[in-house]
Design an enzyme around this catalytic site. Sequence first.
Site, mmCIF file in Angstrom:
data_model
loop_
_atom_site.group_PDB
_atom_site.id
_atom_site.type_symbol
_atom_site.label_atom_id
_atom_site.label_comp_id
_atom_site.label_asym_id
_atom_site.label_seq_id
_atom_site.Cartn_x
_atom_site.Cartn_y
_atom_site.Cartn_z
ATOM 1 N N GLY A 10 84.621 86.328 84.343
ATOM 2 C CA GLY A 10 85.232 85.813 83.105
ATOM 3 C C GLY A 10 84.384 84.762 82.454
ATOM 4 O O GLY A 10 83.412 84.606 82.929
ATOM 5 N N GLN A 11 85.093 84.168 81.395
ATOM 6 C CA GLN A 11 84.225 83.096 80.363
ATOM 7 C C GLN A 11 84.062 82.004 81.266
ATOM 8 O O GLN A 11 82.844 81.480 81.596
ATOM 9 C CB GLN A 11 85.242 82.617 79.531
ATOM 10 C CG GLN A 11 85.566 83.658 78.191
ATOM 11 C CD GLN A 11 86.180 83.046 77.004
ATOM 12 O OE1 GLN A 11 85.198 82.393 76.177
ATOM 13 N NE2 GLN A 11 87.293 83.039 76.807
ATOM 14 N N ASP A 31 85.194 89.098 91.677
ATOM 15 C CA ASP A 31 86.170 89.384 90.622
ATOM 16 C C ASP A 31 86.494 90.864 91.064
ATOM 17 O O ASP A 31 86.105 91.517 91.961
ATOM 18 C CB ASP A 31 85.132 89.522 89.473
ATOM 19 C CG ASP A 31 86.064 89.352 88.141
ATOM 20 O OD1 ASP A 31 86.893 90.101 88.017
ATOM 21 O OD2 ASP A 31 85.715 88.624 87.296
ATOM 22 N N ALA A 68 92.762 85.580 85.629
ATOM 23 C CA ALA A 68 94.253 85.384 84.956
ATOM 24 C C ALA A 68 94.404 86.606 84.063
ATOM 25 O O ALA A 68 93.396 87.302 83.763
ATOM 26 C CB ALA A 68 94.302 84.117 83.978
ATOM 27 N N THR A 70 94.776 87.302 80.552
ATOM 28 C CA THR A 70 94.678 86.036 79.335
ATOM 29 C C THR A 70 95.128 86.806 77.979
ATOM 30 O O THR A 70 94.959 85.918 76.916
ATOM 31 C CB THR A 70 93.432 85.641 79.426
ATOM 32 O OG1 THR A 70 92.289 86.619 79.672
ATOM 33 C CG2 THR A 70 93.176 84.696 80.482
ATOM 34 N N THR A 109 97.435 76.315 80.887
ATOM 35 C CA THR A 109 97.131 76.419 79.600
ATOM 36 C C THR A 109 98.063 75.544 78.742
ATOM 37 O O THR A 109 99.074 75.168 79.247
ATOM 38 C CB THR A 109 97.462 77.850 79.021
ATOM 39 O OG1 THR A 109 97.525 78.121 77.670
ATOM 40 C CG2 THR A 109 98.927 78.374 79.686
ATOM 41 N N TYR A 133 103.275 84.944 78.282
ATOM 42 C CA TYR A 133 101.753 84.291 78.797
ATOM 43 C C TYR A 133 102.241 83.068 79.507
ATOM 44 O O TYR A 133 102.097 82.701 80.640
ATOM 45 C CB TYR A 133 100.835 84.377 77.820
ATOM 46 C CG TYR A 133 99.379 83.550 78.304
ATOM 47 C CD1 TYR A 133 98.539 84.046 78.956
ATOM 48 C CD2 TYR A 133 98.942 82.386 77.634
ATOM 49 C CE1 TYR A 133 97.622 83.457 79.483
ATOM 50 C CE2 TYR A 133 98.066 81.601 78.030
ATOM 51 C CZ TYR A 133 97.146 82.198 79.095
ATOM 52 O OH TYR A 133 96.079 81.661 79.271
ATOM 53 N N LYS A 137 102.153 81.712 83.167
ATOM 54 C CA LYS A 137 101.571 80.638 83.588
ATOM 55 C C LYS A 137 102.122 79.326 84.377
ATOM 56 O O LYS A 137 101.710 78.899 85.378
ATOM 57 C CB LYS A 137 100.424 80.160 82.416
ATOM 58 C CG LYS A 137 99.470 81.159 82.008
ATOM 59 C CD LYS A 137 98.301 81.556 83.026
ATOM 60 C CE LYS A 137 97.230 80.449 83.204
ATOM 61 N NZ LYS A 137 96.326 80.730 84.013
ATOM 62 N N TRP A 158 92.351 77.120 73.985
ATOM 63 C CA TRP A 158 91.521 77.261 73.048
ATOM 64 C C TRP A 158 90.180 77.553 73.740
ATOM 65 O O TRP A 158 89.098 77.401 73.096
ATOM 66 C CB TRP A 158 91.182 76.473 71.797
ATOM 67 C CG TRP A 158 92.599 76.433 70.837
ATOM 68 C CD1 TRP A 158 93.871 76.536 71.544
ATOM 69 C CD2 TRP A 158 92.778 76.033 69.515
ATOM 70 N NE1 TRP A 158 94.689 76.079 70.279
ATOM 71 C CE2 TRP A 158 93.894 75.913 69.287
ATOM 72 C CE3 TRP A 158 91.553 75.512 68.663
ATOM 73 C CZ2 TRP A 158 94.572 75.395 67.853
ATOM 74 C CZ3 TRP A 158 92.070 75.321 67.396
ATOM 75 C CH2 TRP A 158 93.633 75.188 66.959
HETATM 76 N N1 LIG Z 1 91.007 82.107 77.014
HETATM 77 C C1 LIG Z 1 91.748 81.060 76.796
HETATM 78 O O1 LIG Z 1 91.615 80.772 75.271
HETATM 79 C C2 LIG Z 1 92.524 80.132 77.419
HETATM 80 C C3 LIG Z 1 93.092 79.091 77.045
HETATM 81 C C4 LIG Z 1 93.847 78.270 77.784
HETATM 82 C C5 LIG Z 1 93.846 78.624 79.093
HETATM 83 N N2 LIG Z 1 93.196 79.776 79.757
HETATM 84 C C6 LIG Z 1 92.873 79.909 81.052
HETATM 85 O O2 LIG Z 1 91.519 79.622 81.546
HETATM 86 C C7 LIG Z 1 91.468 80.608 82.573
HETATM 87 C C8 LIG Z 1 90.185 81.029 82.666
HETATM 88 O O3 LIG Z 1 90.386 82.002 81.238
HETATM 89 P P1 LIG Z 1 88.924 83.007 80.756
HETATM 90 O O4 LIG Z 1 89.072 83.048 79.213
HETATM 91 O O5 LIG Z 1 87.730 82.321 81.471
HETATM 92 O O6 LIG Z 1 89.527 84.201 81.409
HETATM 93 P P2 LIG Z 1 88.859 85.751 81.228
HETATM 94 O O7 LIG Z 1 87.655 85.531 80.482
HETATM 95 O O8 LIG Z 1 89.905 86.616 80.816
HETATM 96 O O9 LIG Z 1 88.558 86.056 82.839
HETATM 97 C C9 LIG Z 1 89.448 86.265 83.674
HETATM 98 C C10 LIG Z 1 88.583 87.088 84.971
HETATM 99 O O10 LIG Z 1 89.666 87.649 85.881
HETATM 100 C C11 LIG Z 1 89.428 88.932 86.172
HETATM 101 N N3 LIG Z 1 90.778 89.529 86.647
HETATM 102 C C12 LIG Z 1 91.448 90.418 86.206
HETATM 103 N N4 LIG Z 1 92.422 90.701 87.090
HETATM 104 C C13 LIG Z 1 91.982 90.326 88.419
HETATM 105 C C14 LIG Z 1 92.544 90.440 89.521
HETATM 106 N N5 LIG Z 1 93.588 91.289 89.944
HETATM 107 N N6 LIG Z 1 91.750 89.938 90.646
HETATM 108 C C15 LIG Z 1 90.575 88.816 90.291
HETATM 109 N N7 LIG Z 1 90.217 88.805 89.134
HETATM 110 C C16 LIG Z 1 90.716 89.607 88.049
HETATM 111 C C17 LIG Z 1 89.061 89.400 84.918
HETATM 112 O O11 LIG Z 1 88.514 90.760 84.641
HETATM 113 P P3 LIG Z 1 88.780 91.672 83.727
HETATM 114 O O12 LIG Z 1 88.176 91.211 82.401
HETATM 115 O O13 LIG Z 1 88.256 93.042 84.394
HETATM 116 O O14 LIG Z 1 90.185 91.971 83.585
HETATM 117 C C18 LIG Z 1 87.939 88.546 84.268
HETATM 118 O O15 LIG Z 1 86.847 88.609 84.578
HETATM 119 C C19 LIG Z 1 92.636 81.263 82.919
HETATM 120 O O16 LIG Z 1 93.402 80.736 83.820
HETATM 121 C C20 LIG Z 1 93.360 81.274 81.688
HETATM 122 O O17 LIG Z 1 94.767 81.624 81.645
HETATM 123 C C21 LIG Z 1 92.319 80.505 78.869
#
Ligand SMILES: NC(=O)c1ccc[n+]([C@@H]2O[C@H](COP(=O)([O-])OP(=O)(O)OC[C@H]3O[C@@H](n4cnc5c(N)ncnc54)[C@H](OP(=O)(O)O)[C@@H]3O)[C@@H](O)[C@H]2O)c1
Length: 291
Positions: A10-11, A31, A68, A70, A109, A133, A137, A158
């Site tokens: 993920g990101q 992953d 997560a 997301t 978050t 969400y 969380k 964000w």
């Molecule tokens: N994005 C935002 O704006 C934001 C804001 C605040 C907080 N956060 C938090 O920051 C953290 C990182 O966010 P991010 O944006 O980097 O998330 P992301 O890009 O959505 O990456 C999440 C990764 O987890 C993988 N995943 C999904 N289901 C899984 C499972 N069962 N077992 C293992 N891996 C799995 C996803 O695979 P798939 O892509 O194949 O599903 C993806 O590679 C999260 O906790 C999120 O809640 C994010």
Amino acid sequence: MNILVTGANGQLGTEIRNLSEGMDHHFIFSDVNEVPGRETVYLDITNLDAIRIVCRSENVDVIVNCAAYTDVAKAEDDIDFAALLNHTAPGYLATVAKEMGATMIHISTDYVFHGDASIPYREDDTPHPLGVYGVTKLQGEDAVRHSGCKYLIFRTAWLYSPYGKNFVKTVQRLTAEKPEMKCVFDQVGSPTYAADLAEMILKVIAEDRLDCTGVYHFSNEGVISWYDFAKAIASLSGHTCDIRPCHSDEFPSKAPRPHYSVLDKTKVKETFGVQIPYWLDSLKECIKRLS
Ligand SMILES: NC(=O)c1ccc[n+]([C@@H]2O[C@H](COP(=O)([O-])OP(=O)(O)OC[C@H]3O[C@@H](n4cnc5c(N)ncnc54)[C@H](OP(=O)(O)O)[C@@H]3O)[C@@H](O)[C@H]2O)c1
């Protein structure tokens, strides 16, 4: 130390992978998806036995949970799966961390807050999530907190990067395609460049500050609306699209979103001595990488 990163494609996980190169620790990137060129161990964090097997065989000291559910809007209809990934699974990871005497670094978050404040949220402010969400969380945070393991929870907001889906990439695409667009000005917060958060997490590991159990807020410095963010993204991308401010109710969304979700970062700065970049400087860096 042996460090397991979940959701590593993920990101945030990808930025941790990028920045960990050359560090004096053994990283295991896991992953459920594969990305060509990235060595990834298959680990589904909703499977407790699988977590135990990987953690024991790798003798894991630290678990960094970047996985997560997301998709904030989709979660409103997909409640059970969102709860499984955001609540149950972090509980599993924390259970295994406790069993092994490992430390869990978990990401949460700004959406745990209601958004009706007018000064930045501190870690001990009472959460009141608005949608599925945020609720799931917050339940995930509680599961980690009550597991008895050593933990650090970083609440962020964000999040964007050159990878995956995020606001920066969407605005870049839309402003390249369209002569005009609207963006909400009544939701205010602080963006977070995933590389800055990754650097912070790796600093905590490198300096062995893993005993600092607790919740911390982390985003970039500065406060803006999504409208301001979109204007800056378009301008830095050299796009001339006319972006106009609008109210949230012009963009009906399945998920309620906080109007004000600025996080107070005093605790993270005082505890770990980090200097957090200003949002515009980090955005410039990301756009340079994207181009
Ligand atoms: N994005 C935002 O704006 C934001 C804001 C605040 C907080 N956060 C938090 O920051 C953290 C990182 O966010 P991010 O944006 O980097 O998330 P992301 O890009 O959505 O990456 C999440 C990764 O987890 C993988 N995943 C999904 N289901 C899984 C499972 N069962 N077992 C293992 N891996 C799995 C996803 O695979 P798939 O892509 O194949 O599903 C993806 O590679 C999260 O906790 C999120 O809640 C994010």
